[in-house]
Enzyme design. Structure first.
Site, PDB file in Angstrom:
ATOM      1  N   CYS A  70     -56.023  16.180  99.682  1.00  0.00           N
ATOM      2  CA  CYS A  70     -57.130  15.690  98.839  1.00  0.00           C
ATOM      3  C   CYS A  70     -56.809  14.310  98.272  1.00  0.00           C
ATOM      4  CB  CYS A  70     -57.403  16.660  97.697  1.00  0.00           C
ATOM      5  SG  CYS A  70     -57.833  18.322  98.252  1.00  0.00           S
TER       6      CYS A  70
HETATM    7  C1  BEZ Z   1     -54.391  19.643 100.138  1.00  0.00           C
HETATM    8  O1  BEZ Z   1     -55.283  18.927  99.689  1.00  0.00           O
HETATM    9  O2  BEZ Z   1     -53.339  19.176 100.544  1.00  0.00           O
HETATM   10  C2  BEZ Z   1     -54.566  21.107 100.240  1.00  0.00           C
HETATM   11  C3  BEZ Z   1     -55.356  21.763  99.307  1.00  0.00           C
HETATM   12  C4  BEZ Z   1     -55.490  23.151  99.404  1.00  0.00           C
HETATM   13  C5  BEZ Z   1     -54.867  23.832 100.427  1.00  0.00           C
HETATM   14  C6  BEZ Z   1     -54.116  23.152 101.379  1.00  0.00           C
HETATM   15  C7  BEZ Z   1     -53.962  21.776 101.284  1.00  0.00           C
END
Ligand code: BEZ
Length: 212
Positions: free
Chosen positions: A46
């Site tokens: 994210c």
């Molecule tokens: C991420 O943004 O890295 C992420 C968020 C939730 C689950 C897996 C990855």
């Protein structure tokens, strides 16, 4: 809750965001819009996604597109995380992030897919036209970061085909030939598309991109 389908008016809502309260339809004004959710603040994928969106500001502005992100984290969390995004992605987040702690918007837009994760939003994308209608939806899982070049490409296709009687073929990129809309007879197409029409088959007619 009914599914949101292409051609539907994007449901309106009011919500708190990192840039103050948003009335979605008023905030969109006469612009196109992208509403996209991410699973959680302070997560790696994210962080790269929101940094990428911030870096594409000029590209979205050129296309008259406003961008708003969303997760079920709170306002304080968003504000702290934005500092991290700016620092680590070498950018400035200049679009709002909705703090959807009560899941009002997530549920309205069906962004929580319980068999993927019961609490967190998946990576939903809604592209909304300047008529407030939903033009495109895409859903990615948490483990896959989105390709924002593809979103720009799709917006270019959506905007071109909204204003011209054409469609864009597989893997089309701006500047390449486009397909004449099936509803237009070839003799009429030759009048409309003065750069030329190539009839490969009666149902497959190609023409140079008309708005260049
Ligand atoms: C991420 O943004 O890295 C992420 C968020 C939730 C689950 C897996 C990855």
């Amino acid at each position: 809750m009914a599914a949101i389908r292409l051609g539907d008016i994007a449901p309106n809502f009011t919500a708190q965001s990192s840039e103050g309260e948003i009335d979605f339809h008023k905030w969109l004004g006469n612009s196109w819009g992208i509403l996209f959710s991410h699973p959680a603040d302070y997560t790696p994928v994210c962080t790269t996604e929101l940094g990428t969106v911030a870096k594409y500001t000029e590209e979205f502005n050129k296309r008259n597109v406003k961008v708003v992100a969303l997760s079920v984290d709170g306002l304080e969390s968003h504000l702290g995380w934005i500092k991290d995004i700016n620092e680590t992605q070498n950018t400035t987040v200049n679009f709002p992030i909705i703090a959807d702690e009560d899941r009002k918007v997530s549920e309205l837009y069906d962004m929580i897919h319980p068999n993927a994760d019961s609490k967190l939003t998946v990576r939903s994308v809604f592209i909304i036209g300047d008529d407030k209608k939903v033009k495109l939806t895409i859903t990615y899982p948490a483990s896959t970061g989105r390709n924002f070049d593809e979103l720009l490409r799709v917006i270019d296709s959506l905007q071109l085909t909204a204003y011209h009687k054409v469609a864009t073929p597989a893997n089309w990129n701006p500047g390449e030939d486009v397909v004449v809309s099936p509803a237009i007879p070839t003799d009429k197409a030759k009048e409309i598309f003065t750069k030329g029409v190539k009839e490969v088959k009666p149902y497959l007619r190609m023409t140079p991109q008309p708005n260049l």
